[in-house]
Design an enzyme around this catalytic site. Sequence first.
Site, PDB file in Angstrom:
ATOM      1  CG  HIS A 167      42.601  43.325  40.295  1.00 17.14           C
ATOM      2  ND1 HIS A 167      42.331  42.602  39.478  1.00 17.14           N
ATOM      3  CD2 HIS A 167      41.582  43.878  41.061  1.00 17.14           C
ATOM      4  CE1 HIS A 167      40.821  42.907  39.352  1.00 17.14           C
ATOM      5  NE2 HIS A 167      40.484  43.552  40.347  1.00 17.14           N
ATOM      6  CG  ASP A 193      35.629  37.019  33.995  1.00 17.30           C
ATOM      7  OD1 ASP A 193      36.579  37.228  33.622  1.00 17.30           O
ATOM      8  OD2 ASP A 193      34.829  37.747  34.552  1.00 17.30           O
ATOM      9  CG  HIS A 216      39.148  37.869  41.091  1.00 19.07           C
ATOM     10  ND1 HIS A 216      40.495  38.145  40.731  1.00 19.07           N
ATOM     11  CD2 HIS A 216      38.572  38.336  39.796  1.00 19.07           C
ATOM     12  CE1 HIS A 216      40.560  38.807  39.642  1.00 19.07           C
ATOM     13  NE2 HIS A 216      39.430  39.078  39.228  1.00 19.07           N
TER      14      HIS A 216
END
Length: 484
Positions: free
Chosen positions: A178, A235, A240
């Site tokens: 995202h 994570d 990201h």
Amino acid sequence: MVSRVIPVEEFDLVIFGGTGDLARRKILPGLFRRFLSGQMPAGSRIIGAARSELDNAGYRKMISEAIAEFGGKESSNTKGLEGFLQQLEYVAIDARGEGGWRDLAQLVRDDVVQAFYFSVAPSLFGDLAERLHTNKIANKNSRIVVEKPFGRDLESARALNETLAAHFHERQIYRIDHYLGKETVQNLMAVRFGNMLFEPLWNNHYVDHIQITVAETVGVGGRGAYYDKSGAMRDMVQNHLMQLLCLIAMEPPGQFEADAVRDEKLKVIRALQPIDHHHIVRGQYDAGPDGPSYREDAENERSFTESFIAMRCHIANWRWAGVPFYIRTGKRMKARSSEITVVFKDLGHTIFEGDEARHRNILSIRLQPNEGMDLQVTIKEPGPGGMRLIDVPLDMTFADALGDTVEDVADAYERLIMDVIRGNQTLFMRGDEVEAAWRWTDPLIEGWEARNDVPKIYDAGSSGPDDALMLMHRDGRKWRDIKG
Ligand code: NAP
């Protein structure tokens, strides 16, 4: 200024895991906003699917409560909400069993865009993919959306890719990160590739170093057991931060098209050099006035998992040779802030007498909060008294530049879901990209596991362990302050 809404074709979107946290907090409130802005054609349907025994009315009630809780100011639009809920349906289905599949097959239409969002644990992806096929629900144009985590190492990511590839072509698979749906991240590409100004300077002749920080104030409480098997590297960094690194470092693609962009990102990942363990700092937060320690949150008194990581990376290519990329991410930090900073080199020579200050141009790209960009430039301090220089930011904060439209700027999830419906994969990770990222991170993780590396304890509400500050101090540089 009125934001332009690009219509999409009529669609059926099935959300497996439609009763879960992600669906209720992000996906459905996001779709509601798209509905309100007129992007959901009449006749389109959103079909929630999970094991819970609900009928359409029960599901609509659940989602209206979720929108009231997570939908922001739009949730008070009761007329709009009523219209949106009419486009929702629900099927009780078991990904691992046979129940519900026939109902779904009857519901999903073949003559509209079909998308299946796998908002469930990755261990169910294979079952869903297989049953969509054996029940003849998916066709060769259906799209599937999968969530992170995409594997926990190269081997598991490969297995997951193979599982999906057994039933779907790569052009049908949308792997969501995202961060790529954020307005500023896309604006980064617009600024780089839509202006004459920056690209000629975007290299080791003019850039001293680049920093990427993703800091969170929350701890891992609530999902500590899950997080403890993962850590900040898996994570946050593998997905990201590496995606941000790719966008900032990639070569200009030949065109703004999915494979052209993803080919360039892949080249960046492949050019990342292995990192010596002296250039990696791992940390764990201590207990503070606002909450327990990481180990208490993780319910593991002997945990060596990192809740913070800082690293110095190098990209071995002509553009970036010699330019360090410092990246860091952590939980329970002093502020919630995500920022990319491009620090340009010092002037070779100053012509202004008595000016001892070091004036550097700094481009900062803020992802959150207050999405926007500013460029620090040196000017003359206004007023009499000679030539005194000061540094001021040229502010490109969207709220100021674009006024009210920023309110309408789509949240990352809603933008990405609309891209799925449009069939645009530019902002989604390709299978080979994900594997290349694991290929780079796996040896780093294996390295500290083999050394039994113990993370440094840092104060909750701080900028991370002192060693992370030293990582830059040793190079004569310093991190930007983390400001919320
Ligand atoms: P969650 O709250 O645990 O929801 C899981 C969903 O899957 C529920 O709707 C559950 O409903 C359904 N489900 C479980 N087993 C099923 C089965 N055998 N057949 C059909 N449905 C089944 O999880 P989540 O937080 O929404 O996360 C979903 C996915 O998104 C995960 O892969 C997660 O890693 C990822 N993700 C989540 C977030 C987030 O903020 N939550 C952020 C990034 C990524 P029933 O129990 O009724 O079947």
